[in-house]
Write an enzyme that holds these catalytic residues in place. Structure first.
Site, mmCIF file in Angstrom:
data_model
loop_
_atom_site.group_PDB
_atom_site.id
_atom_site.type_symbol
_atom_site.label_atom_id
_atom_site.label_comp_id
_atom_site.label_asym_id
_atom_site.label_seq_id
_atom_site.Cartn_x
_atom_site.Cartn_y
_atom_site.Cartn_z
ATOM 1 N N ILE A 198 5.838 -4.458 -7.501
ATOM 2 C CA ILE A 198 5.067 -3.272 -7.870
ATOM 3 C C ILE A 198 5.635 -2.088 -7.095
ATOM 4 O O ILE A 198 5.338 -1.906 -5.922
ATOM 5 C CB ILE A 198 3.565 -3.440 -7.575
ATOM 6 C CG1 ILE A 198 3.009 -4.680 -8.284
ATOM 7 C CG2 ILE A 198 2.795 -2.187 -7.996
ATOM 8 C CD1 ILE A 198 1.570 -4.978 -7.948
ATOM 9 N N ARG A 199 6.487 -1.331 -7.742
ATOM 10 C CA ARG A 199 7.161 -0.210 -7.092
ATOM 11 C C ARG A 199 7.753 -0.635 -5.750
ATOM 12 O O ARG A 199 7.630 0.042 -4.732
ATOM 13 C CB ARG A 199 6.193 0.965 -6.897
ATOM 14 C CG ARG A 199 5.698 1.583 -8.183
ATOM 15 C CD ARG A 199 4.723 2.709 -7.917
ATOM 16 N NE ARG A 199 5.366 3.817 -7.214
ATOM 17 C CZ ARG A 199 4.700 4.823 -6.641
ATOM 18 N NH1 ARG A 199 3.383 4.836 -6.671
ATOM 19 N NH2 ARG A 199 5.344 5.787 -6.050
ATOM 20 N N HIS A 252 5.197 -9.002 -3.766
ATOM 21 C CA HIS A 252 3.821 -9.297 -3.357
ATOM 22 C C HIS A 252 3.488 -10.775 -3.556
ATOM 23 O O HIS A 252 2.936 -11.158 -4.597
ATOM 24 C CB HIS A 252 2.835 -8.446 -4.171
ATOM 25 C CG HIS A 252 2.895 -6.987 -3.880
ATOM 26 N ND1 HIS A 252 2.071 -6.367 -2.975
ATOM 27 C CD2 HIS A 252 3.712 -6.026 -4.378
ATOM 28 C CE1 HIS A 252 2.357 -5.080 -2.917
ATOM 29 N NE2 HIS A 252 3.349 -4.845 -3.758
ATOM 30 N N GLY A 304 0.849 -1.189 0.000
ATOM 31 C CA GLY A 304 0.000 0.000 0.000
ATOM 32 C C GLY A 304 0.881 1.233 0.000
ATOM 33 O O GLY A 304 1.935 1.246 -0.616
ATOM 34 N N GLU A 305 0.475 2.240 0.728
ATOM 35 C CA GLU A 305 1.249 3.479 0.847
ATOM 36 C C GLU A 305 1.786 3.551 2.276
ATOM 37 O O GLU A 305 1.027 3.728 3.231
ATOM 38 C CB GLU A 305 0.359 4.689 0.539
ATOM 39 C CG GLU A 305 1.077 5.800 -0.186
ATOM 40 C CD GLU A 305 2.253 6.368 0.622
ATOM 41 O OE1 GLU A 305 2.055 6.730 1.792
ATOM 42 O OE2 GLU A 305 3.374 6.433 0.074
ATOM 43 N N SER A 306 3.090 3.382 2.423
ATOM 44 C CA SER A 306 3.673 3.231 3.758
ATOM 45 C C SER A 306 3.482 4.454 4.645
ATOM 46 O O SER A 306 3.261 4.313 5.854
ATOM 47 C CB SER A 306 5.164 2.893 3.646
ATOM 48 O OG SER A 306 5.867 3.914 2.957
ATOM 49 N N ARG A 364 12.789 3.335 -0.550
ATOM 50 C CA ARG A 364 11.424 3.319 -1.066
ATOM 51 C C ARG A 364 11.413 3.409 -2.588
ATOM 52 O O ARG A 364 12.198 4.125 -3.193
ATOM 53 C CB ARG A 364 10.627 4.478 -0.479
ATOM 54 C CG ARG A 364 10.456 4.436 1.020
ATOM 55 C CD ARG A 364 9.751 5.675 1.523
ATOM 56 N NE ARG A 364 8.404 5.768 0.993
ATOM 57 C CZ ARG A 364 7.674 6.885 0.988
ATOM 58 N NH1 ARG A 364 8.184 8.017 1.471
ATOM 59 N NH2 ARG A 364 6.451 6.885 0.507
ATOM 60 N N GLU A 370 1.129 -12.376 -2.326
ATOM 61 C CA GLU A 370 -0.326 -12.553 -2.322
ATOM 62 C C GLU A 370 -0.943 -12.367 -3.702
ATOM 63 O O GLU A 370 -2.126 -12.679 -3.896
ATOM 64 C CB GLU A 370 -0.982 -11.571 -1.334
ATOM 65 C CG GLU A 370 -1.063 -10.133 -1.787
ATOM 66 C CD GLU A 370 0.246 -9.358 -1.672
ATOM 67 O OE1 GLU A 370 0.250 -8.147 -1.973
ATOM 68 O OE2 GLU A 370 1.270 -9.964 -1.268
ATOM 69 N N CYS A 376 6.185 -5.527 0.849
ATOM 70 C CA CYS A 376 6.354 -4.271 0.123
ATOM 71 C C CYS A 376 6.284 -3.078 1.089
ATOM 72 O O CYS A 376 7.228 -2.840 1.831
ATOM 73 C CB CYS A 376 5.331 -4.177 -1.000
ATOM 74 S SG CYS A 376 5.837 -3.094 -2.352
#
Length: 242
Positions: free
Chosen positions: A155-156, A191, A68-70, A127, A193, A100
């Site tokens: 993913i990034r 990821h 997500g967005e840390s 990051r 998952e 991630c």
């Protein structure tokens, strides 16, 4: 790899019986791809609970910090009192798994730019180290978890630039750690998952089961990995951003 092959042979029926571990896993459900983790665990017969308050963690044997967005997740953890709850949860010997953005939250040092974190794993992460969203892709790499290559969806993703004493590297990508572990703390820069390969999640579940048997010890023996179904899941469900 002979030992890994032996382990897989002994645990060839593990996928059908993994639910018998009797663990309950909390998943931080602020934003990001927490639903994908829940779907994978529920497919293995594991009870899950969405975590948004300290009370939600009651009775959990393990906790997943998803992609997500840390910065958003960290702010939420601090505002809701979850940051200190998670630190105590880990200190008490329970299993915590960060993927991630979750790996960023677990690190002691975060760069690119600097930000605070939970500081549970002695490592430095950069990051978005693997580039912008357009650079995201699927790779395969060797790991200590099974004999066959492990599928990794980036993913990034962050890059782990440094690992401190006692941290074991279980897999690498492009020469950098992709899976790291210390005791019952586990982190991936990708990821797991977002595939149907359950190897990493099964490994974490065994860590969580160990913590249930002996919550006073945070450095229990490393569990054995099972051989998973290796078919792919469509990446169109990817919602995470770090």
């Amino acid at each position: 790899m002979k030992r890994a092959a032996t382990v897989n042979k002994k645990l060839s029926s593990a996928i059908s019986s993994i639910g018998d571990l009797g663990v309950k896993i909390g998943i931080l459900a602020v934003q990001g791809d927490f639903a994908a983790h829940a779907a994978m665990l529920e497919g293995l017969g594991i009870e899950t609970v969405e975590v948004r308050t300290p009370a939600d963690m009651q009775g959990c044997d393990g906790l997943i910090l998803p992609g997500g967005e840390s910065t958003t997740q960290l702010q939420f953890l601090q505002e809701e009192g979850l940051a200190e709850t998670i630190k105590k949860f880990a200190a008490d010997g329970h299993a915590v798994f960060g993927t991630c953005a979750g790996a960023i939250l677990l690190a002691t040092d975060v760069e690119g730019p600097k930000q605070e974190s939970l500081g549970l794993l002695d490592m430095t992460v950069l990051r978005n180290g693997y580039g912008r969203q357009i650079a995201s892709d699927v790779f395969s790499a060797k790991s200590t978890l099974k004999e066959e290559p492990l599928e990794m969806v980036f993913i990034r993703g962050p890059i782990i630039e440094r690992t401190g004493p006692g941290i074991e590297v279980l897999a690498k990508h492009a020469g950098k750690p992709a899976i790291v572990q210390k005791g019952r703390l586990l982190a991936t820069t990708f990821h797991p998952e977002l595939t149907s390969d359950t190897t990493v999640h099964e490994y974490f579940l065994k860590l969580a089961a160990e913590s249930g048997h002996d919550p006073s010890k945070s450095n229990g023996a490393k569990p054995k990995a099972a051989k998973p179904d290796r078919s792919k899941r469509e990446l169109t469900t990817a919602k995470s951003r770090t």
